[in-house]
Motif scaffolding. Structure first.
Motif, PDB file in Angstrom:
ATOM      1  N   ILE A 112      -5.677   2.572   3.844  1.00  0.00           N
ATOM      2  CA  ILE A 112      -6.798   3.430   3.498  1.00  0.00           C
ATOM      3  C   ILE A 112      -6.351   4.460   2.461  1.00  0.00           C
ATOM      4  O   ILE A 112      -7.067   4.774   1.511  1.00  0.00           O
ATOM      5  CB  ILE A 112      -7.346   4.147   4.758  1.00  0.00           C
ATOM      6  CG1 ILE A 112      -7.597   3.146   5.886  1.00  0.00           C
ATOM      7  CG2 ILE A 112      -8.597   4.945   4.439  1.00  0.00           C
ATOM      8  CD1 ILE A 112      -8.631   2.092   5.567  1.00  0.00           C
ATOM      9  N   GLN A 113      -5.124   4.956   2.620  1.00  0.00           N
ATOM     10  CA  GLN A 113      -4.573   5.884   1.635  1.00  0.00           C
ATOM     11  C   GLN A 113      -4.586   5.251   0.249  1.00  0.00           C
ATOM     12  O   GLN A 113      -4.976   5.886  -0.738  1.00  0.00           O
ATOM     13  CB  GLN A 113      -3.137   6.261   2.018  1.00  0.00           C
ATOM     14  CG  GLN A 113      -2.382   6.944   0.898  1.00  0.00           C
ATOM     15  CD  GLN A 113      -1.033   7.464   1.354  1.00  0.00           C
ATOM     16  OE1 GLN A 113      -0.935   8.442   2.083  1.00  0.00           O
ATOM     17  NE2 GLN A 113       0.021   6.797   0.936  1.00  0.00           N
ATOM     18  N   ALA A 114      -4.163   3.988   0.187  1.00  0.00           N
ATOM     19  CA  ALA A 114      -4.137   3.297  -1.101  1.00  0.00           C
ATOM     20  C   ALA A 114      -5.548   3.225  -1.687  1.00  0.00           C
ATOM     21  O   ALA A 114      -5.742   3.436  -2.885  1.00  0.00           O
ATOM     22  CB  ALA A 114      -3.560   1.892  -0.926  1.00  0.00           C
ATOM     23  N   GLN A 115      -6.535   2.957  -0.837  1.00  0.00           N
ATOM     24  CA  GLN A 115      -7.921   2.891  -1.327  1.00  0.00           C
ATOM     25  C   GLN A 115      -8.362   4.251  -1.874  1.00  0.00           C
ATOM     26  O   GLN A 115      -8.961   4.334  -2.949  1.00  0.00           O
ATOM     27  CB  GLN A 115      -8.871   2.475  -0.192  1.00  0.00           C
ATOM     28  CG  GLN A 115      -8.684   1.048   0.284  1.00  0.00           C
ATOM     29  CD  GLN A 115      -9.494   0.759   1.555  1.00  0.00           C
ATOM     30  OE1 GLN A 115     -10.293   1.576   2.004  1.00  0.00           O
ATOM     31  NE2 GLN A 115      -9.269  -0.399   2.138  1.00  0.00           N
ATOM     32  N   ALA A 120       0.818  -1.216   0.000  1.00  0.00           N
ATOM     33  CA  ALA A 120       0.000   0.000   0.000  1.00  0.00           C
ATOM     34  C   ALA A 120       0.848   1.261   0.000  1.00  0.00           C
ATOM     35  O   ALA A 120       0.357   2.337  -0.317  1.00  0.00           O
ATOM     36  CB  ALA A 120      -0.916   0.006   1.219  1.00  0.00           C
ATOM     37  N   ARG A 139      -0.084  -3.488  -7.211  1.00  0.00           N
ATOM     38  CA  ARG A 139      -0.523  -3.115  -5.873  1.00  0.00           C
ATOM     39  C   ARG A 139      -1.621  -4.046  -5.413  1.00  0.00           C
ATOM     40  O   ARG A 139      -2.500  -4.414  -6.174  1.00  0.00           O
ATOM     41  CB  ARG A 139      -1.069  -1.689  -5.884  1.00  0.00           C
ATOM     42  CG  ARG A 139      -0.069  -0.652  -6.305  1.00  0.00           C
ATOM     43  CD  ARG A 139       0.714  -0.132  -5.136  1.00  0.00           C
ATOM     44  NE  ARG A 139      -0.119   0.631  -4.205  1.00  0.00           N
ATOM     45  CZ  ARG A 139      -0.379   1.921  -4.338  1.00  0.00           C
ATOM     46  NH1 ARG A 139       0.096   2.579  -5.351  1.00  0.00           N
ATOM     47  NH2 ARG A 139      -1.099   2.552  -3.440  1.00  0.00           N
ATOM     48  N   VAL A 188      -4.578  -3.803  -3.020  1.00  0.00           N
ATOM     49  CA  VAL A 188      -5.312  -2.886  -2.167  1.00  0.00           C
ATOM     50  C   VAL A 188      -6.292  -3.722  -1.347  1.00  0.00           C
ATOM     51  O   VAL A 188      -7.222  -4.305  -1.885  1.00  0.00           O
ATOM     52  CB  VAL A 188      -6.058  -1.826  -3.003  1.00  0.00           C
ATOM     53  CG1 VAL A 188      -6.870  -0.923  -2.093  1.00  0.00           C
ATOM     54  CG2 VAL A 188      -5.066  -1.002  -3.802  1.00  0.00           C
ATOM     55  N   VAL A 237      -1.956   3.830   5.706  1.00  0.00           N
ATOM     56  CA  VAL A 237      -1.536   3.491   4.345  1.00  0.00           C
ATOM     57  C   VAL A 237      -2.524   2.638   3.568  1.00  0.00           C
ATOM     58  O   VAL A 237      -2.725   2.865   2.384  1.00  0.00           O
ATOM     59  CB  VAL A 237      -0.147   2.819   4.275  1.00  0.00           C
ATOM     60  CG1 VAL A 237       0.935   3.854   4.328  1.00  0.00           C
ATOM     61  CG2 VAL A 237       0.025   1.772   5.334  1.00  0.00           C
TER      62      VAL A 237
END
Lengths: 377, 381
Positions: B190-193, A262, A276, A278, B188
């Motif tokens: 959640i940031q990626a989402q 992430a 990635r 997620v 992180v």
């Protein structure tokens, strides 16, 4: 854990920290518990840095406070230099307090705005028994040591920038000549160029003074840079604990892999090149942690066993521990050679994980994990 | 790229304060095309947020002076009336603020807050608004949207609140989305989402995004172009690849060098930029980075203009492209602070002021230096 005979500086055994949730009009009844820290075991050797990472709410800050005995643990045992301090009272704790200090996250909120630097640093120095002109001299030495000017001694906190304030926070912790310093997100409130300055300072101080750090952070890149070993927490439990480099090169737990994946890499080409993962959703409610593996609700590899049996912390070669029924990046032989660790939660199952060949069960490449490369053609 | 929808030309923002005039933004020119992601990066106090706020007239006050021009599809934003701005805000240009914890009204239901925004710009029936709110919340990835619309902000986690902020910003399908540190307060995963969600939205709707951030990882992930700001000025501007692989300004080198990377081992000391950013109350003459720059020489006393010096993208440093490429350290594919090479032969009388690495180890108490200092301190008293 380590084979050598000397006692670790800090030993934490099966520590639990629950917070009661109360309800009721006249009589407070405890209706539930927040399982902030749920059966955690680790130890810290002198001079080493253990990184403690995880998302917000995973219990890393609570654990660091419990370790310092700022909270009374619900269960378990904490030993500092071999002495049991789990139930030590205020008076009994006093000699140990001096040796364990803390640096806080927010450099703006953690210094009293109405006190000058001289007073902020003077209080712990006096506590340590420094008297008279020595207080001022030692306070100035401390400023010097953390990279501030000796003349800054008469300033107030608001006259400093965030990075400088964090230096004062570090100086205050050092004033007690501690052995163990708990750093709770010490750089996350700072700009990158200032972060680098503070990280370098912390490493210098560690080398110069032989300090032991418990470095709590959510930023895995910072943690990688400072830590010897890293523990990954999720919902109050340790998911994986391993030497720093290995955690990144060969993450065993799918949660660690998801966490690593992430993080955007500050390199556009590498970033574009990697796949990635997620993970969907958010961490579950710690009042009712899911049965079995706490990560199974978000895990791409979860199966029936994950929903029912708490995975034991299994020790693989090189002191690499992970609590997963379907570990990544390990061979059949490595699993066969692995043992169930003493650090495993008491409620955990006793069956070692099974082997899932690479490429199955949502196996994806993590940054730097060369082992799982797909074979083509 | 297509025609720009937003053009900022020589924007200057000053604030009068008790201590003097703060030159927060100094001569910033930028353009934004439809569907493009422009990242403005820099440290706190570099003027990136002020630039973004000026576009929406959010920092107007009797003490603020705006010069230059900022045009959105023909409308001059700096001089637009409050009514004109109100029509643009939310509907044409929307903003996501940094802190999802404090940007929502704590005593109003989430759904009502989104509905309010929609109704400010469009006439819809109650049922239509309700459907729209649920659809928006759904689109930004809030589960059980219909039910959650009746919740209050405190019932939401940080990531969920930031999604609400994005839903709010997207409620009227703006052409420009200004995101000020949209993921800084988030974990992180959640940031990626959220980043994935922003990318999808950009692709689906063609919304242009101005991303204000200090996180170069996020920038590498999502941006098309980057403007690096320092001390109120843009010091370098280019495409993502130009800035990451051919950075021209020593500040950019420092910035790229000082980040800790998850894909790099625990290594040597991190290269850090010594010193602090300049005070914008009295910005230094000439180049603003001068005082912290290991490559400073006489000419830096005059402020270098932002221009292309042969690298293909503009920067604000007097060194020639050849000098820059020679001084910048590129070892192992990693660009570090050029201080490492600063000791090498310096052509054309370039002054090298830094003998010790930045933030050199502080003296250990008890050694000669500290004892000396202590004696001096004693004498002072």
């Amino acid at each position: 854990m380590s084979a050598n005979g000397d006692t670790p500086l800090l030993e934490v055994e099966h520590v639990k920290q629950y917070f009661p949730v109360k309800s009721g009009v006249l009589i407070d009844r405890t209706v539930a518990n927040v399982h902030a820290v749920d059966d955690v075991t680790f130890s810290l050797r002198e001079g080493e840095t253990l990184g403690l990472v995880g998302e917000s709410g995973c219990g890393k800050t609570t654990l660091s406070r419990t370790v310092l005995r700022l909270l009374d643990p619900t269960a378990g045992r904490i030993r500092f230099r071999g002495a049991d301090i789990t139930r030590a009272g205020r008076r009994a704790m006093r000699p140990y307090r001096r040796e364990m200090q803390m640096v806080f996250q927010d450099p703006f909120a953690s210094l009293n705005p109405r006190k000058r630097v001289a007073q902020i640093l003077g209080a712990p120095l006096r506590q340590r028994g420094v008297r008279g002109a020595d207080v001022d001299r030692e306070a100035r030495d401390l400023l010097d040591r953390v990279g501030l000017m000796r003349e800054h001694i008469n300033r107030y906190p608001h006259e400093f920038s965030g990075g400088q304030r964090q230096r004062i926070g570090i100086a205050r912790a050092l004033a007690m000549s501690p052995k163990l310093v708990v750093l709770d997100e010490p750089v996350s409130a700072l700009d990158v160029s200032i972060q680098a300055q503070i990280i370098n300072l912390l490493e210098e101080l560690q080398d110069g003074l032989g300090l032991t750090y418990l470095f709590v952070a959510h930023d895995l890149s910072v943690v990688r840079h400072v830590s010897d070993r890293i523990a990954v927490m999720y919902l109050g439990r340790i998911m994986e604990l391993s030497p720093a480099g290995e955690l990144y090169d060969k993450p065993i737990h799918p949660y660690t892999q998801a966490l690593l994946s992430a993080i955007p890499i500050p390199d556009p080409r590498e970033n574009r090149a990697r796949r990635r993962i997620v993970v969907a959703g958010e961490p579950p409610n710690p009042i009712q942690p899911p049965p079995g593996c706490v990560f199974h609700t978000r895990c791409p590899r979860a199966t029936e066993v994950c929903r029912t049996v708490v995975p034991p912390l299994t020790e693989y070669a090189g002191g690499h521990l992970a609590a997963c029924h379907h570990p990544l990046n390990v061979t059949r032989e490595e699993i066969a050679a692995a043992t169930i660790s003493d650090a495993s939660p008491e409620t955990a199952g006793q069956v070692k994980p099974d082997f899932v060949p690479a490429g199955e069960g949502g196996d994806e490449r993590a940054p730097g994990s060369g082992g799982a490369a797909a074979v083509e053609a | 790229m297509s025609e720009p929808i937003l053009e900022i030309d020589h924007l200057q923002v000053e604030f009068r304060t008790d201590e003097g005039v703060v030159h927060a933004v100094d001569d910033v020119s930028l353009t934004l095309a439809a569907g493009e992601v422009l990242a403005i990066v820099g440290e706190s106090g570099s003027g990136k947020t002020v630039t973004a706020m000026s576009l929406l007239g959010l920092n107007r006050s009797p003490n603020a002076t705006f010069r230059g021009s900022a045009r959105y599809r023909g409308t001059q934003l700096l001089t637009a009336s409050e009514d004109e701005l109100r029509a643009i805000r939310g509907a044409e240009m929307a903003m996501i603020f940094q802190d999802p914890m404090t940007s929502l009204n704590p005593v109003q239901r989430i759904g009502d807050q989104i509905a309010e925004q929609i109704l400010a710009h469009e006439k819809l029936t109650k049922a239509e608004v309700r459907d729209r709110v649920v659809e928006l919340m759904d689109r930004v990835g809030i589960p059980r949207a219909a039910e959650r619309a009746r919740a209050y902000p405190h019932e939401f986690s940080g990531g969920m609140r930031q999604r609400v902020m994005i839903a709010l910003a997207l409620s009227c399908s703006p052409s420009v989305l200004i995101a000020d540190e949209p993921t800084t307060a988030l974990d992180v995963t959640i940031q990626a989402q959220i980043l994935e969600r922003l990318k999808e939205l950009k692709d689906e709707t063609g919304t242009a995004i101005i991303l204000v951030t200090h996180d170069l990882g996020v920038v590498a992930d999502i941006a098309d172009r980057i403007a690096v700001m320092y001390g109120g000025r843009i010091v370098e501007e280019g495409t993502v690849d130009e800035i990451f692989y051919d950075p021209q300004h020593p500040y950019t080198w420092g910035l790229l060098g000082s980040i800790t990377r998850v894909d790099r081992d625990r290594g040597e000391r991190l290269p850090s930029i010594a010193g602090l950013p300049p005070s914008l109350l009295a910005p230094p003459e000439g180049c603003h980075f001068r005082a912290r720059c290991p490559h400073e020489f006489e000419r830096c006393g005059q402020g270098p203009p932002l221009e292309d010096r042969g690298a293909g993208h503009p920067d604000r440093c007097w060194l020639t492209v050849e000098q820059k490429r020679a001084r910048r350290v590129v070892d192992d594919g990693e660009i570090g602070l050029a201080a490492k090479v600063a000791v090498e032969a310096s052509p054309e009388g370039l002054v090298d002021r830094r003998e010790t690495p930045p933030g050199a180890p502080s003296r250990v108490a008890g050694d000669a230096g500290a004892a000396e200092d202590a004696r001096v301190a004693e004498e002072d008293r």
